[in-house]
Design a protein around this motif. Structure first.
Motif, mmCIF file in Angstrom:
data_model
loop_
_atom_site.group_PDB
_atom_site.id
_atom_site.type_symbol
_atom_site.label_atom_id
_atom_site.label_comp_id
_atom_site.label_asym_id
_atom_site.label_seq_id
_atom_site.Cartn_x
_atom_site.Cartn_y
_atom_site.Cartn_z
ATOM 1 N N CYS A 162 0.826 -1.214 0.000
ATOM 2 C CA CYS A 162 0.000 0.000 0.000
ATOM 3 C C CYS A 162 0.856 1.258 0.000
ATOM 4 O O CYS A 162 0.559 2.215 -0.720
ATOM 5 N N ILE A 165 -1.899 3.541 -2.004
ATOM 6 C CA ILE A 165 -3.325 3.310 -1.826
ATOM 7 C C ILE A 165 -3.593 2.980 -0.359
ATOM 8 O O ILE A 165 -2.689 2.567 0.357
ATOM 9 N N ASP A 166 -4.808 3.169 0.057
ATOM 10 C CA ASP A 166 -5.220 2.892 1.423
ATOM 11 C C ASP A 166 -5.242 1.386 1.663
ATOM 12 O O ASP A 166 -5.613 0.608 0.778
ATOM 13 N N ARG A 198 -8.559 -0.176 1.083
ATOM 14 C CA ARG A 198 -8.853 -0.267 -0.360
ATOM 15 C C ARG A 198 -8.218 -1.523 -0.931
ATOM 16 O O ARG A 198 -8.860 -2.252 -1.696
ATOM 17 N N HIS A 225 -10.200 -4.537 0.069
ATOM 18 C CA HIS A 225 -11.433 -4.669 -0.702
ATOM 19 C C HIS A 225 -11.165 -5.155 -2.124
ATOM 20 O O HIS A 225 -11.937 -5.952 -2.672
ATOM 21 N N ILE A 226 -10.075 -4.696 -2.711
ATOM 22 C CA ILE A 226 -9.709 -5.149 -4.057
ATOM 23 C C ILE A 226 -9.376 -6.630 -4.032
ATOM 24 O O ILE A 226 -9.861 -7.409 -4.857
ATOM 25 N N VAL A 243 -14.461 -4.555 -4.575
ATOM 26 C CA VAL A 243 -14.419 -3.423 -5.501
ATOM 27 C C VAL A 243 -13.520 -3.772 -6.678
ATOM 28 O O VAL A 243 -12.603 -4.591 -6.553
ATOM 29 N N PRO A 250 -10.757 -2.328 -9.130
ATOM 30 C CA PRO A 250 -9.857 -1.174 -9.271
ATOM 31 C C PRO A 250 -9.899 -0.623 -10.694
ATOM 32 O O PRO A 250 -10.191 -1.355 -11.642
ATOM 33 N N GLU A 278 -5.182 2.282 -11.315
ATOM 34 C CA GLU A 278 -4.907 1.774 -9.970
ATOM 35 C C GLU A 278 -4.321 0.367 -10.027
ATOM 36 O O GLU A 278 -3.354 0.056 -9.334
#
Length: 77
Positions: free
Chosen positions: A21, A26-27, A30, A33-34, A39, A41, A45
């Motif tokens: 990260c 990136i968080d 995040r 979740h990816i 989610v 990307p 990203e």
């Protein structure tokens, strides 16, 4: 490359999520979740994550090679 493939590549290489990260900017949530498929990307990203992961894997391999060359225990990496 999808999220589960990123996670597999990262964990197989022994790269911590937090380190990825920081490198990919990136968080941590995040990335989680990816990797879990919650989610999708963006292409930009995803490219940033893949580049960061490849760079970290390469750096880790170079460190291991240097450790072997100087007699440092590779398991310490």
């Amino acid at each position: 490359m999808g999220g589960s493939q990123i996670r597999k590549k990262r964990t197989t290489a022994g790269i911590a999520g937090g380190l990825l990260c920081k490198r990919a900017k990136i968080d941590r949530g995040r990335l989680s979740h990816i990797e879990r498929g919650y989610v999708q990307p963006s292409d930009v990203e995803l490219a940033r994550i893949n580049l960061a992961l490849d760079e970290l894997i390469q750096a880790k391999n170079e460190l291991a090679e240097t450790a072997v060359r100087v007699g440092w225990p590779v398991s310490a990496l």
